[in-house]
Write an enzyme that holds these catalytic residues in place. Structure first.
Site, short mmCIF file in Angstrom:
data_model
loop_
_atom_site.label_atom_id
_atom_site.label_comp_id
_atom_site.label_asym_id
_atom_site.label_seq_id
_atom_site.Cartn_x
_atom_site.Cartn_y
_atom_site.Cartn_z
N GLY A 39 7.48 -54.83 40.26
CA GLY A 39 8.12 -54.23 39.08
C GLY A 39 9.25 -53.29 39.44
O GLY A 39 9.89 -53.43 40.50
N GLY A 98 7.86 -51.32 42.70
CA GLY A 98 7.57 -52.16 43.87
C GLY A 98 8.80 -52.86 44.42
O GLY A 98 9.06 -52.81 45.64
N CYS A 119 7.42 -43.39 32.38
CA CYS A 119 6.63 -42.36 33.08
C CYS A 119 6.33 -41.09 32.29
O CYS A 119 5.19 -40.64 32.27
CB CYS A 119 7.35 -41.97 34.37
SG CYS A 119 7.24 -43.25 35.61
C1 UDX Z 1 11.47 -40.29 35.79
C2 UDX Z 1 11.57 -39.26 36.92
O1 UDX Z 1 12.87 -38.65 36.91
C3 UDX Z 1 11.31 -39.94 38.26
O2 UDX Z 1 11.29 -38.96 39.30
C4 UDX Z 1 9.96 -40.64 38.19
O3 UDX Z 1 9.71 -41.33 39.41
C5 UDX Z 1 9.90 -41.61 37.03
O4 UDX Z 1 10.21 -40.93 35.81
P1 UDX Z 1 13.06 -42.18 34.81
O5 UDX Z 1 12.10 -42.18 33.66
O6 UDX Z 1 13.43 -43.48 35.45
O7 UDX Z 1 12.52 -41.24 35.97
O8 UDX Z 1 14.45 -41.53 34.32
P2 UDX Z 1 14.96 -40.02 34.10
O9 UDX Z 1 16.33 -39.94 34.63
O10 UDX Z 1 14.00 -39.01 34.57
O11 UDX Z 1 15.07 -39.94 32.51
C6 UDX Z 1 13.92 -39.96 31.68
C7 UDX Z 1 14.34 -39.77 30.24
O12 UDX Z 1 14.78 -38.43 30.00
C8 UDX Z 1 15.49 -40.67 29.79
O13 UDX Z 1 15.24 -41.15 28.49
C9 UDX Z 1 16.68 -39.75 29.81
O14 UDX Z 1 17.72 -40.16 28.97
C10 UDX Z 1 16.04 -38.46 29.34
N1 UDX Z 1 16.78 -37.24 29.70
C11 UDX Z 1 17.02 -36.94 31.01
C12 UDX Z 1 17.22 -36.38 28.69
O15 UDX Z 1 16.99 -36.64 27.50
N2 UDX Z 1 17.87 -35.24 29.04
C13 UDX Z 1 18.12 -34.90 30.35
O16 UDX Z 1 18.71 -33.83 30.58
C14 UDX Z 1 17.68 -35.77 31.36
P1 ADP Z 2 6.31 -50.05 37.46
O1 ADP Z 2 7.37 -49.49 36.55
O2 ADP Z 2 5.22 -49.04 37.76
O3 ADP Z 2 6.84 -50.70 38.69
P2 ADP Z 2 5.99 -52.63 36.17
O4 ADP Z 2 5.28 -52.95 34.90
O5 ADP Z 2 7.48 -52.76 36.22
O6 ADP Z 2 5.52 -51.17 36.59
O7 ADP Z 2 5.43 -53.55 37.34
C1 ADP Z 2 4.09 -53.76 37.59
C2 ADP Z 2 3.90 -55.22 38.04
O8 ADP Z 2 2.55 -55.37 38.50
C3 ADP Z 2 4.10 -56.26 36.94
O9 ADP Z 2 5.13 -57.16 37.32
C4 ADP Z 2 2.73 -56.97 36.85
O10 ADP Z 2 2.84 -58.36 36.59
C5 ADP Z 2 2.16 -56.71 38.23
N1 ADP Z 2 0.70 -56.82 38.29
C6 ADP Z 2 -0.22 -56.32 37.44
N2 ADP Z 2 -1.48 -56.62 37.83
C7 ADP Z 2 -1.37 -57.33 38.99
C8 ADP Z 2 -2.29 -57.92 39.90
N3 ADP Z 2 -3.61 -57.82 39.70
N4 ADP Z 2 -1.81 -58.59 40.97
C9 ADP Z 2 -0.46 -58.68 41.17
N5 ADP Z 2 0.46 -58.15 40.36
C10 ADP Z 2 0.03 -57.47 39.28
#
Ligand code: UDX
Ligand code: ADP
Length: 457
Positions: free
Chosen positions: A10, A13, A273
């Site tokens: 994903g 990974g 997240c």
């Molecule tokens: C986040 C964490 O930053 C990262 O360390 C963790 O591994 C996964 O989660 P991500 O969700 O990919 O990363 O993006 P990020 O840049 O953190 O933005 C998250 C959300 O907050 C977005 O919707 C972004 O637009 C929003 N955001 C960010 C704001 O609204 N205001 C800001 O000042 C910063």
């Molecule tokens: P992340 O943002 O944490 O990387 P994603 O949803 O993008 O999460 O990716 C998780 C991946 O794990 C998906 O592509 C899903 O198909 C895969 N997955 C889930 N369960 C299994 C499993 N049992 N074996 C292998 N792959 C798996």
């Protein structure tokens, strides 16, 4: 040379393994996933995720020391190190629904590892964000069988942000590696550190115990999200008091103790997240009877939902509480710029609310239209998708900017204004556009946390 396996191809990974393959030429890296379509795309030039710079790295390593396939059991047999990077969404049913992590994919993976491993010693690395003490649960599962393999479970949470994953992986602020506090655990941590030390300097490698590592990941995300909810809450106050949120963010951020980052007001944070991790954290606190702490963190999510709702209500109010058949264009559907990911994007609830008012909603996004189609497939109403902004705005009354794509800054807004029904409105959910210029063109402009610019009263 080790056989390194990643289960789950994903957003985490795929890029992480591409990076390890780029720098650790002596190791063979295999990435598996049960989703065959996803694997096929990893083996093509049309990768399943959009991430600037990723395709080049994958193309360089693929077939050399980076391989993608879907034979999960077969790959486990040969693996010395297994990164687990499967999805851990929020539970939608039963105990803890809407808060706790759904660990079914994670548990299935743990059992697949136990059933298929053949090597005498295997290091299992938790990459997915997981509730605290999950590593311990994984150890219990792995030790529950008759396997002669000895396991060490290491927590190595990923801090990359989407859209800047390659930069974050290349120059991380830190790499956190948590191990069991025994000889085997220390050896495992050393081996994982050795991988990263191919390109990350030693002072950035932070070694700790498993639980601190797991909790640090949740807390880092919770604190980043908390800053956004804090500034978003103040954006509401700015709108009542004629203060300007951009000025406030700047003034506050210049305090070196506070810092400038993550203080941009928005329609609400999204992504896979923040919401999920805060809810996990809150659930964990509740579980341990820390109700005040649980409520404190839950309020970060409440403010976020309120901010999106507030944005919607502003549109509704400015349209005399009537959106029926009015064409509203969403500029952007991704949760942030430079990604096609729409998980937990504020565009989703916004779209639902607009359709609830019988608006005619048109969606544009440079990279996220496929995901947007999936997100809205169960929504009823007048909804369409556009690849060209100028087509989308024909006959529209309202533009709402959801995602701050660079290309939206380069649009010809005079041309857009010409095509729209008058009076024309822009609601900027990111304070991304040049509001003064838009106002001069003729738009009624509604920024976040700043006074509106109206031609009509
Ligand atoms: C986040 C964490 O930053 C990262 O360390 C963790 O591994 C996964 O989660 P991500 O969700 O990919 O990363 O993006 P990020 O840049 O953190 O933005 C998250 C959300 O907050 C977005 O919707 C972004 O637009 C929003 N955001 C960010 C704001 O609204 N205001 C800001 O000042 C910063
Ligand atoms: P992340 O943002 O944490 O990387 P994603 O949803 O993008 O999460 O990716 C998780 C991946 O794990 C998906 O592509 C899903 O198909 C895969 N997955 C889930 N369960 C299994 C499993 N049992 N074996 C292998 N792959 C798996």
């Amino acid at each position: 040379m080790s056989n390194i396996l990643c289960i789950g191809a994903g957003y985490v990974g795929g890029p992480t393994m591409a990076m390890i393959a780029k720098f650790c030429l002596e190791h063979k890296i295999t990435v598996v996933d049960i989703n065959k379509d996803r694997i096929d795309r990893w083996n093509s030039d049309d990768l399943p995720i959009y991430e600037p710079g990723l395709l080049e790295i994958v193309k360089e390593a693929r077939g050399r020391n980076l391989f993608f396939h879907s034979d999960v059991a077969g790959a486990i047999k040969d693996a010395d190190i297994i990164f687990v990077s499967v999805n851990t969404p929020t539970k939608t049913f039963g105990e803890g629904a809407g808060k706790a992590a759904d660990l079914q994919f994670w548990e299935k993976t743990s059992r697949d590892i136990l059933e298929n491993c053949r090597k005498p010693w295997v290091i299992v690395v938790e990459k997915s964000t997981l509730p605290v003490r999950t590593a311990e649960a994984m150890s219990k599962i792995l030790e529950s069988g008759k396997s002669s393999t000895k396991f060490s479970v290491v927590s190595n949470p990923e801090f990359l942000a989407e859209g800047s994953a390659i930069k974050d992986l290349t120059t991380p602020d830190r790499v956190l590696i948590g191990g069991e506090q025994n000889e085997k655990g220390r050896k495992a941590v050393e081996q994982i550190s050795e991988l990263y030390s191919h390109w990350v300097s030693k002072d950035r490698l932070l070694l700790t115990n498993v639980w601190s590592s797991e909790l640090s990941k949740l807390v880092a995300n919770a604190m980043l999200a908390q800053r956004i909810s804090s500034i978003n809450s103040i954006s509401a106050l700015c709108e009542r008091t004629e203060a300007d949120i951009t000025e406030v963010s700047k003034a506050v951020g210049m305090d070196s103790r506070i810092g400038t980052k993550f203080l941009e007001a928005s329609i609400g944070f999204g992504g896979s997240c923040f919401r999920k991790d805060i809810l996990h954290l809150s659930y964990l606190c509740e579980f341990y009877g820390l109700h005040e702490v649980a409520d404190y963190w839950a309020s970060v999510v409440r403010i976020n939902e309120w901010q999106t709702d507030r944005f919607f209500h502003k549109i509704l109010l400015e349209q005399f509480n009537n959106l029926t058949d009015k064409v509203i264009v969403l500029l952007g559907f991704a949760f942030k710029e430079n990604t096609g990911d729409t998980r937990d994007s504020p565009a989703i609830p916004l779209c639902e609310k607009l359709l609830g008012e019988h608006a005619n909603v048109r969606i544009h996004d440079p990279k996220a239209l496929d995901n947007a189609r999936i997100d809205v497939k169960n929504m009823e109403g007048n909804l369409s998708f556009y690849e060209d902004v100028y087509d989308a705005v024909k006959g529209a009354r309202v533009i709402t900017l959801v995602t701050h794509w660079q290309e939206y800054l380069e649009l010809d807004f005079e041309r857009i204004y010409e095509k729209m029904v008058k009076p024309a409105f822009i609601f900027d959910g990111r304070n991304h556009l040049d509001h003064k210029k838009l106002f001069q063109i003729g738009f009624n402009v509604f920024p976040l946390g700043r006074p509106p610019m109206r031609h009509i009263q």
